[in-house]
Enzyme design. Structure first.
Site, short mmCIF file in Angstrom:
data_model
loop_
_atom_site.label_atom_id
_atom_site.label_comp_id
_atom_site.label_asym_id
_atom_site.label_seq_id
_atom_site.Cartn_x
_atom_site.Cartn_y
_atom_site.Cartn_z
CG PHE A 92 -8.70 12.58 2.21
CD1 PHE A 92 -8.15 13.65 2.88
CD2 PHE A 92 -7.83 11.65 2.01
CE1 PHE A 92 -6.87 13.95 2.87
CE2 PHE A 92 -6.39 11.85 2.24
CZ PHE A 92 -5.95 12.97 2.71
CD GLU A 93 -9.40 10.10 -5.09
OE1 GLU A 93 -9.59 8.75 -4.86
OE2 GLU A 93 -9.86 10.69 -6.18
CB ILE A 94 -3.28 12.71 -1.64
CG1 ILE A 94 -3.85 13.74 -0.60
CG2 ILE A 94 -1.89 13.53 -2.03
CD1 ILE A 94 -3.04 13.98 0.58
CE1 TYR A 142 -7.08 7.22 -5.23
CE2 TYR A 142 -7.18 5.59 -3.34
CZ TYR A 142 -7.65 6.58 -4.18
OH TYR A 142 -8.95 6.79 -3.94
#
Length: 389
Positions: A276-278, A219
Site C-alpha cells: 500500500f502506498e499513495i 509519499y
C-alpha cells in the site's frame, strides 16, 4: 332505505372511487421499470472506445467533485483475476464509487479478455491495460546470470522468504524503478498502489489524492515494519555510496532518524510496507530518485541478493523528502496478509463504519516501526493507540 341497501350503495361508491384513483394515478405518474434504477453498464469495448482525459466527475446529487490527476495501479497476472476482483470491490465500495478514478493494470504478459471484462465491469473509472517492456522485466547486461542463479539456490536452501524466486526479483526491480515510467502512467501525477487480495476495512474520508496534492505530500503509508536483513545485506552500502556521490539529493529536514539510529552509519531495517502506498509520480520520475535507483541497479543487489521495493522506496523517501512530505494514513484501515492496520480510536471506527478487529491492529506491535515514525518526528499518536483492545 333498508340497512342492506344503504351498505350496498356505499360499497358501489367505494369501488367507483378506487377505480378513478387508479386511472388518474396511471395517467399522471411514470411507473419506474427496473432499467430506470439500474441502467445497463457499458461493455468493455464501449468503455475502451470512450476513454477521456477529464479529471472532473459527477457523483451523488449531480455535483461535480474536484479531483487530482491520479490513478490506481496494479501489477497483476491473468491468474490473479479473482484476487484482484476482491481488491477492486473493496476499494470501489469504500472510496472510488464516489470519485471514479482510473485504474492502470500492468503485466509482463498480455492481459486476456476475461481479466479485462471483469475488471472493467468492477471499476467505476476508466481502465487501462499495459504490457511491461521486456527490457524492464529481464536481466540488464551487467548482471551475471550464473551468479544470480547460485544466489537463488543458496537463499532457497536457507528458506529465506522468496529467496529462490526469479520472478519476485524482477517484480521488485520493476516496482522500484520502472512502473512509474510506463507510457500509461505518464499522464498522471499521483498513484495509489493496490495489490491482489487486499481489503479496506473503513470508509475512506475525503479524497486521499487531493489531500496529497493540497498538502504537498509526496509519499504515504499505512503500515511500517522491519525488513528481513538476510534479503538486503549490502543495500545500505549502496545507499551510502549514493549519498556520497549525490549529496545534493539529500533533503534538509529528512527522516534519516527513522531508518538509522546512528546518524546514517547503519540501517535499522525500518521501512514502509509498499503493497500500500499513495505517492507522487513526479517525485519518482525526478532526477534525484532516478540517480538513486540507477546507483542501486548498477550494484546488482536486486539479483545478487533480494532487495525489495519496500526498503528501496522507504529509504529514498526518508532521505530525499522532508519529513512533513510523508504522511501516515490512520483513517485508511487496510489488510494485506499477514498484517492489519485498524484505527486505534473507537470513535473513528464507528464514524467510518469500520469492520476491522482492533486487537489485530499491527501499528504498535513490537515488529512495527510506526511508533518509531511518530517518535522521531515528534508527532501526536492517534487516540487510543496505547489502549489494550
Amino acid at each position: 332505505m333498508s340497512v342492506t341497501a344503504r351498505y350496498t350503495r356505499y360499497f358501489i361508491l367505494a369501488l367507483v372511487g378506487l377505480a378513478l384513483f387508479f386511472l388518474v394515478s396511471r395517467s399522471s405518474l411514470e411507473i419506474p421499470t427496473s432499467s430506470s434504477f439500474a441502467p445497463p453498464r457499458p461493455t468493455y469495448e464501449e468503455v475502451k472506445a470512450d476513454q477521456t482525459e477529464s479529471h472532473q466527475t459527477q457523483s451523488g446529487g449531480g455535483l461535480a467533485k474536484e479531483r487530482a490527476n491520479a490513478t490506481f495501479v496494479t501489477l497483476a497476472r491473468n491468474s490473479d483475476i479473482w484476487d484482484i476482483a476482491k481488491s477492486i470491490r473493496s476499494v470501489e465500495d469504500r472510496f472510488n464509487r464516489d470519485y471514479h478514478y482510473d485504474w492502470v493494470f500492468l503485466n509482463d504478459k498480455d492481459f486476456d479478455d476475461d481479466f479485462k471484462k471483469l475488471t472493467t465491469a468492477l471499476v467505476s473509472g476508466t481502465t487501462h491495460y499495459g504490457r511491461i517492456p521486456k527490457e524492464h522485466w529481464s536481466y540488464p547486461e551487467w548482471i551475471d546470470e550464473d551468479k544470480a542463479r547460485e544466489v537463488r539456490l543458496e537463499m532457497g536452501r536457507k528458506k529465506i522468504i522468496y529467496g529462490d524466486s526469479e520472478s519476485y526479483r524482477h517484480m521488485c526491480r520493476y516496482e522500484s524503478g520502472f512502473f512509474f515510467r510506463h507510457p500509461l502512467m505518464l499522464n498522471y501525477e499521483y498513484y495509489w498502489r493496490v495489490e491482489p487480495s487486499i481489503e479496506l476495512f473503513c470508509d475512506v474520508p475525503g479524497d486521499p489524492f487531493l489531500f496529497m496534492k493540497q498538502n504537498n505530500k509526496k509519499y504515504s503509508f499505512v503500515i511500517s515494519l522491519f525488513e528481513y536483513i538476510e534479503t538486503i545485506p549490502t543495500l545500505w552500502d549502496s545507499v551510502k555510496g549514493f549519498m556520497k556521490s549525490h549529496p545534493e539529493h539529500i533533503a534538509e529536514g529528512n527522516s534519516m532518524d527513522f531508518i538509522s539510529e546512528d546518524g546514517g552509519e547503519t540501517y535499522n531495517k525500518c521501512h514502509f510496507w509498499s503493497n500500500f502506498e499513495i505517492g507522487s509520480l513526479e517525485w519518482l520520475r525526478s532526477d534525484q530518485y532516478m540517480d538513486y535507483f540507477n546507483t542501486l541497479d548498477q550494484d546488482g543487489g536486486f539479483f545478487y541478493e533480494r532487495w525489495g521495493d519496500a526498503p528501496v522506496h522507504s529509504i529514498a523517501a526518508s532521505l530525499m523528502l522532508k519529513s512533513e512530505e510523508i504522511h501516515f494514513w490512520n483513517e485508511i484501515a487496510y489488510y494485506h496478509v499477514p498484517f492489519t492496520h485498524c484505527p486505534s480510536s473507537e470513535q473513528t471506527r464507528l464514524d467510518l463504519r469500520c469492520h476491522c478487529k482492533p486487537s489485530e491492529n499491527f501499528d504498535w506491535a513490537g515488529y512495527s516501526c510506526t511508533k518509531r515514525w511518530f517518535d522521531v518526528n515528534k508527532l501526536q499518536k492517534p487516540d487510543g493507540w496505547d489502549t489494550k483492545q
